[in-house]
Design a protein around this motif. Sequence first.
Motif, PDB file in Angstrom:
ATOM      1  N   TYR A 161      61.558  65.046  28.558  1.00 46.04           N
ATOM      2  CA  TYR A 161      62.717  64.503  27.959  1.00 46.04           C
ATOM      3  C   TYR A 161      63.642  63.840  29.253  1.00 46.04           C
ATOM      4  O   TYR A 161      63.868  64.678  30.266  1.00 46.04           O
ATOM      5  N   ASP A 162      64.674  62.942  28.934  1.00 50.06           N
ATOM      6  CA  ASP A 162      65.678  62.805  29.752  1.00 50.06           C
ATOM      7  C   ASP A 162      67.046  63.206  29.087  1.00 50.06           C
ATOM      8  O   ASP A 162      67.240  63.015  27.879  1.00 50.06           O
ATOM      9  N   HIS A 163      67.896  63.578  30.028  1.00 50.41           N
ATOM     10  CA  HIS A 163      69.404  64.068  29.429  1.00 50.41           C
ATOM     11  C   HIS A 163      69.815  62.937  29.139  1.00 50.41           C
ATOM     12  O   HIS A 163      69.625  61.711  29.841  1.00 50.41           O
ATOM     13  N   VAL A 164      70.600  62.619  28.232  1.00 50.46           N
ATOM     14  CA  VAL A 164      71.548  61.556  27.692  1.00 50.46           C
ATOM     15  C   VAL A 164      72.304  61.009  29.047  1.00 50.46           C
ATOM     16  O   VAL A 164      73.014  61.824  29.644  1.00 50.46           O
ATOM     17  N   GLY A 165      72.211  59.687  29.688  1.00 53.09           N
ATOM     18  CA  GLY A 165      72.881  59.258  30.612  1.00 53.09           C
ATOM     19  C   GLY A 165      71.640  59.233  31.739  1.00 53.09           C
ATOM     20  O   GLY A 165      72.223  58.521  32.842  1.00 53.09           O
ATOM     21  N   ALA A 166      70.664  59.801  31.882  1.00 49.82           N
ATOM     22  CA  ALA A 166      69.772  59.675  32.738  1.00 49.82           C
ATOM     23  C   ALA A 166      68.539  59.128  32.461  1.00 49.82           C
ATOM     24  O   ALA A 166      68.073  58.776  31.099  1.00 49.82           O
ATOM     25  N   GLY A 167      67.650  58.470  33.273  1.00 55.00           N
ATOM     26  CA  GLY A 167      66.486  57.852  33.229  1.00 55.00           C
ATOM     27  C   GLY A 167      66.488  56.962  32.144  1.00 55.00           C
ATOM     28  O   GLY A 167      67.323  55.790  32.191  1.00 55.00           O
ATOM     29  N   GLY A 178      76.969  70.839  25.554  1.00 61.90           N
ATOM     30  CA  GLY A 178      76.432  69.484  24.863  1.00 61.90           C
ATOM     31  C   GLY A 178      74.820  69.204  25.049  1.00 61.90           C
ATOM     32  O   GLY A 178      74.230  68.820  24.107  1.00 61.90           O
ATOM     33  N   TYR A 179      74.674  69.466  26.435  1.00 63.75           N
ATOM     34  CA  TYR A 179      73.272  69.383  26.577  1.00 63.75           C
ATOM     35  C   TYR A 179      72.353  70.280  26.107  1.00 63.75           C
ATOM     36  O   TYR A 179      71.052  69.914  25.568  1.00 63.75           O
ATOM     37  N   ALA A 180      72.872  71.353  25.904  1.00 63.67           N
ATOM     38  CA  ALA A 180      72.138  72.587  25.163  1.00 63.67           C
ATOM     39  C   ALA A 180      72.022  72.204  23.669  1.00 63.67           C
ATOM     40  O   ALA A 180      70.858  72.703  23.090  1.00 63.67           O
ATOM     41  N   ALA A 181      72.851  71.590  23.071  1.00 58.91           N
ATOM     42  CA  ALA A 181      72.878  71.247  21.617  1.00 58.91           C
ATOM     43  C   ALA A 181      71.583  70.168  21.516  1.00 58.91           C
ATOM     44  O   ALA A 181      70.844  70.201  20.782  1.00 58.91           O
ATOM     45  N   ASP A 182      71.513  69.261  22.390  1.00 59.71           N
ATOM     46  CA  ASP A 182      70.431  68.434  22.541  1.00 59.71           C
ATOM     47  C   ASP A 182      69.185  68.930  22.849  1.00 59.71           C
ATOM     48  O   ASP A 182      68.203  68.788  22.061  1.00 59.71           O
ATOM     49  N   LEU A 183      68.999  69.909  23.667  1.00 63.59           N
ATOM     50  CA  LEU A 183      67.781  70.486  23.914  1.00 63.59           C
ATOM     51  C   LEU A 183      67.063  71.274  22.665  1.00 63.59           C
ATOM     52  O   LEU A 183      66.128  71.428  22.341  1.00 63.59           O
ATOM     53  N   SER A 184      68.228  72.009  22.056  1.00 61.05           N
ATOM     54  CA  SER A 184      67.790  72.947  20.861  1.00 61.05           C
ATOM     55  C   SER A 184      67.280  71.703  19.747  1.00 61.05           C
ATOM     56  O   SER A 184      66.384  72.130  19.074  1.00 61.05           O
ATOM     57  N   ALA A 218      74.416  56.366  23.604  1.00 64.61           N
ATOM     58  CA  ALA A 218      74.429  57.800  22.985  1.00 64.61           C
ATOM     59  C   ALA A 218      75.354  58.842  23.933  1.00 64.61           C
ATOM     60  O   ALA A 218      75.863  59.911  23.325  1.00 64.61           O
ATOM     61  N   TYR A 219      75.794  58.089  24.997  1.00 65.14           N
ATOM     62  CA  TYR A 219      76.793  59.263  26.007  1.00 65.14           C
ATOM     63  C   TYR A 219      77.914  59.176  25.557  1.00 65.14           C
ATOM     64  O   TYR A 219      78.797  58.211  25.188  1.00 65.14           O
ATOM     65  N   ASP A 220      78.452  60.459  25.257  1.00 68.27           N
ATOM     66  CA  ASP A 220      79.841  60.845  24.769  1.00 68.27           C
ATOM     67  C   ASP A 220      80.581  61.627  25.573  1.00 68.27           C
ATOM     68  O   ASP A 220      79.992  62.868  25.828  1.00 68.27           O
ATOM     69  N   SER A 221      81.492  61.266  26.214  1.00 73.80           N
ATOM     70  CA  SER A 221      81.955  61.897  27.609  1.00 73.80           C
ATOM     71  C   SER A 221      82.833  63.221  27.138  1.00 73.80           C
ATOM     72  O   SER A 221      82.601  63.970  27.866  1.00 73.80           O
ATOM     73  N   GLU A 222      83.143  63.098  25.704  1.00 72.47           N
ATOM     74  CA  GLU A 222      83.615  64.579  25.222  1.00 72.47           C
ATOM     75  C   GLU A 222      82.529  65.579  24.939  1.00 72.47           C
ATOM     76  O   GLU A 222      82.786  66.701  25.524  1.00 72.47           O
ATOM     77  N   LYS A 223      81.365  65.068  24.205  1.00 73.99           N
ATOM     78  CA  LYS A 223      80.525  66.202  24.009  1.00 73.99           C
ATOM     79  C   LYS A 223      79.771  66.531  25.379  1.00 73.99           C
ATOM     80  O   LYS A 223      79.604  67.809  25.656  1.00 73.99           O
ATOM     81  N   PRO A 242      76.989  55.468  37.433  1.00 74.21           N
ATOM     82  CA  PRO A 242      77.984  56.019  38.306  1.00 74.21           C
ATOM     83  C   PRO A 242      78.685  57.088  37.486  1.00 74.21           C
ATOM     84  O   PRO A 242      79.033  58.078  37.789  1.00 74.21           O
ATOM     85  N   ASP A 243      79.285  56.341  36.450  1.00 72.88           N
ATOM     86  CA  ASP A 243      80.515  57.533  35.952  1.00 72.88           C
ATOM     87  C   ASP A 243      79.853  58.415  35.128  1.00 72.88           C
ATOM     88  O   ASP A 243      80.481  59.492  35.133  1.00 72.88           O
ATOM     89  N   ILE A 244      78.661  57.916  34.561  1.00 69.91           N
ATOM     90  CA  ILE A 244      78.085  59.377  33.938  1.00 69.91           C
ATOM     91  C   ILE A 244      77.576  60.493  34.863  1.00 69.91           C
ATOM     92  O   ILE A 244      77.908  61.734  34.746  1.00 69.91           O
ATOM     93  N   ALA A 245      77.021  59.879  36.182  1.00 70.15           N
ATOM     94  CA  ALA A 245      76.813  60.919  37.080  1.00 70.15           C
ATOM     95  C   ALA A 245      78.006  61.582  37.717  1.00 70.15           C
ATOM     96  O   ALA A 245      77.871  62.841  38.022  1.00 70.15           O
ATOM     97  N   LYS A 246      79.174  60.950  37.775  1.00 73.91           N
ATOM     98  CA  LYS A 246      80.129  61.793  38.355  1.00 73.91           C
ATOM     99  C   LYS A 246      80.716  62.968  37.277  1.00 73.91           C
ATOM    100  O   LYS A 246      81.151  63.830  37.926  1.00 73.91           O
ATOM    101  N   GLN A 247      80.609  62.714  36.228  1.00 72.87           N
ATOM    102  CA  GLN A 247      80.989  63.487  35.115  1.00 72.87           C
ATOM    103  C   GLN A 247      80.083  64.707  35.216  1.00 72.87           C
ATOM    104  O   GLN A 247      80.442  65.771  35.206  1.00 72.87           O
ATOM    105  N   PHE A 248      78.683  64.137  35.282  1.00 69.15           N
ATOM    106  CA  PHE A 248      77.535  65.442  35.085  1.00 69.15           C
ATOM    107  C   PHE A 248      77.678  66.452  36.449  1.00 69.15           C
ATOM    108  O   PHE A 248      77.485  67.418  36.372  1.00 69.15           O
TER     109      PHE A 248
END
Length: 271
Positions: free
Chosen positions: A48-54, A71-77, A60-65, A182-188
């Motif tokens: 799978y791809d993390h939200v914001g990647a690939g 937030g990524y662990a919740a998706d993986l679960s 679906a990207y939520d900068s707060e989550k 870029p903005d997603i990559a910077k936050q990640f």
Amino acid sequence: MDLCHRNNVTVHEDGPATLIFSHGFGCDQTMWNYLYLHFTERFRVVMYDHVGAGRSDLSAYDSEKYNALAGYAADLSEIIDMYAVGPVILVSHSVSAMIGALADRLVPGRITAHVMVGPSPCYIDSGDYVGGFKLEDIHSLLDTLDSNYLGWSSTMAPVIMGAPGQPALSEELTNSFCRTEPDIAKQFARVTFMSDNRADIAGLLTPTLILQSTEDLIAPVAVGEYLHAALPASTLCLVPNVGHCPHMSSPSACSDAMDVFLLPWAGVHVN
């Protein structure tokens, strides 16, 4: 929202146990192409791809989550609950190893084992802990990324990949970095390099194979040794490799170590 679309989930073959491959920063699931096919005859393989990647759903990207690895662990679960069959083994690169550990803590016992490739619970030196970077180095790295993401990507991707003599891999990683919004990559990046998950992995009893390159500027051997000491059921395997992506530059060495570790859950024994 449809989980498959959100995280671009792909399922390859089937087996009595499930391997879930989780990529690192600046990457997507295609970075596993050098490794995952080795396991499709014996396992159900989920990528799978993390939200914001690939090819994930950027809407679906939520900068707060996603301002924390939780937030990524919740998706993986959620992906585990939806797509895993039988015992679940997470194969995680870099920061995703800590995302996997957090997902393990969310539902104890749901994850059977971890294969952590180039993991680090904390990138910043602290007291006796050696993470590989001074705090000011991380701030400088993030400031450069903020001011010139594409330039940073072109400079850093070859350093992260390492793999002298395999320039195509550096180009592949550079292109992956440059495809990321870029903005997603910077936050990640900020979440990744500023996180400290030492308390989250301390005493985690899940069997774990730690695959650490012998030369890695991002996650040095000292980090692998720290994790091995912190994880009671862990095995540390040093992969003869220069760079942070041994699953790409030394896939055979990685698969050989994984074959031994995964034998209890494999559908077909390796000759």
